[in-house]
Design a protein around this motif. Structure first.
Motif, PDB file in Angstrom:
ATOM      1  N   TYR A  76       1.008  -1.517  -0.185  1.00  0.00           N
ATOM      2  CA  TYR A  76       0.374  -0.519   0.331  1.00  0.00           C
ATOM      3  C   TYR A  76       1.082   1.007  -0.350  1.00  0.00           C
ATOM      4  O   TYR A  76       0.450   2.443  -0.576  1.00  0.00           O
ATOM      5  N   ASN A  78       2.588   1.837  -2.162  1.00  0.00           N
ATOM      6  CA  ASN A  78       3.595   2.233  -3.404  1.00  0.00           C
ATOM      7  C   ASN A  78       2.171   2.907  -4.124  1.00  0.00           C
ATOM      8  O   ASN A  78       2.096   3.229  -5.505  1.00  0.00           O
ATOM      9  N   LEU A  79       1.061   2.701  -3.290  1.00  0.00           N
ATOM     10  CA  LEU A  79      -0.084   3.298  -4.040  1.00  0.00           C
ATOM     11  C   LEU A  79      -0.495   4.905  -4.376  1.00  0.00           C
ATOM     12  O   LEU A  79      -0.851   5.080  -5.356  1.00  0.00           O
ATOM     13  N   ARG A  84      -1.145   4.445  -9.150  1.00  0.00           N
ATOM     14  CA  ARG A  84      -1.352   3.637  -9.235  1.00  0.00           C
ATOM     15  C   ARG A  84      -3.235   3.841  -8.085  1.00  0.00           C
ATOM     16  O   ARG A  84      -3.980   2.218  -8.253  1.00  0.00           O
ATOM     17  N   PHE A  88      -5.705   0.944  -8.951  1.00  0.00           N
ATOM     18  CA  PHE A  88      -6.070   0.138  -8.122  1.00  0.00           C
ATOM     19  C   PHE A  88      -7.753   0.201  -7.522  1.00  0.00           C
ATOM     20  O   PHE A  88      -9.118  -1.087  -7.549  1.00  0.00           O
ATOM     21  N   HIS A 157      -4.475  -6.533  -7.472  1.00  0.00           N
ATOM     22  CA  HIS A 157      -4.006  -5.627  -6.445  1.00  0.00           C
ATOM     23  C   HIS A 157      -2.737  -6.056  -6.537  1.00  0.00           C
ATOM     24  O   HIS A 157      -1.647  -5.122  -6.435  1.00  0.00           O
ATOM     25  N   LEU A 161       0.672  -3.336  -6.780  1.00  0.00           N
ATOM     26  CA  LEU A 161       1.121  -2.311  -6.082  1.00  0.00           C
ATOM     27  C   LEU A 161       2.380  -2.529  -6.454  1.00  0.00           C
ATOM     28  O   LEU A 161       3.159  -2.148  -5.361  1.00  0.00           O
TER      29      LEU A 161
END
Length: 162
Positions: A76, A78-79, A84, A88, A157, A161
């Motif tokens: 997360y 890297n969200l 992204r 996501f 997911h 990520l």
């Protein structure tokens, strides 16, 4: 919202087959005696049932059946990179929502399937067996879809990520 309303409506209708007062409400809803108030009541009750099924679905499918498939929590961080966040949201909408719908529907359909199957068994053993097998086939496919939907969501997911 469809992941909550439709399974909730399935659950309410299944309940109405067991409860006379709920059956009368559904009967009124299908006639000219229906009004906006009854529609809103049915809509809110469907949402409540769907939302109530959600933690049961999460516990059954995500924590028990699919426990070896988990979103990697450390990803997360890297969200915020690149585009992204939008990806996501797309994965959630195109994968996880279907898992929610199928999982909630598989739970909501149980009272409906039981009541209808019992009614057919009381009329004819052969017909009861046929209806039971048909419901079991639909339930099996729905459970499979819920499991595969969740696994695909986790795979996409995690890939996004990384």
């Amino acid at each position: 919202m469809i992941a909550f309303f439709l399974p909730g409506l399935i659950g309410l209708y299944g309940f109405s087959l067991w409860n006379h007062q709920a059956a009368e409400t559904f009967k009124t809803f299908r006639t000219s005696g229906s009004n906006i108030g009854l529609f809103l009541l049915l809509l809110m009750a469907s949402l409540a049932v769907g939302l109530t099924l959600t933690p049961i679905r999460a516990l059954l499918y995500e924590e028990k059946i699919c426990k070896s498939h988990r979103p990697a929590a450390n990803l997360y961080r890297n969200l915020h990179r690149g585009n992204r966040h939008e990806g996501f949201r797309t994965i959630v909408d195109e994968q996880y929502r279907y898992h929610q719908f199928w999982g909630n529907s598989s739970l909501a359909a149980i009272p409906l399937m039981l009541r209808v199957t019992l009614d057919y068994f009381s009329a004819s053993l052969v017909l009861g067996i046929f209806v039971m097998l048909a419901f079991l086939a639909v339930e099996t496919v729905t459970v499979w879809a819920a499991i595969q939907g969740y696994i695909r969501y986790v795979q996409k997911h995690n890939a996004l990520l990384r």
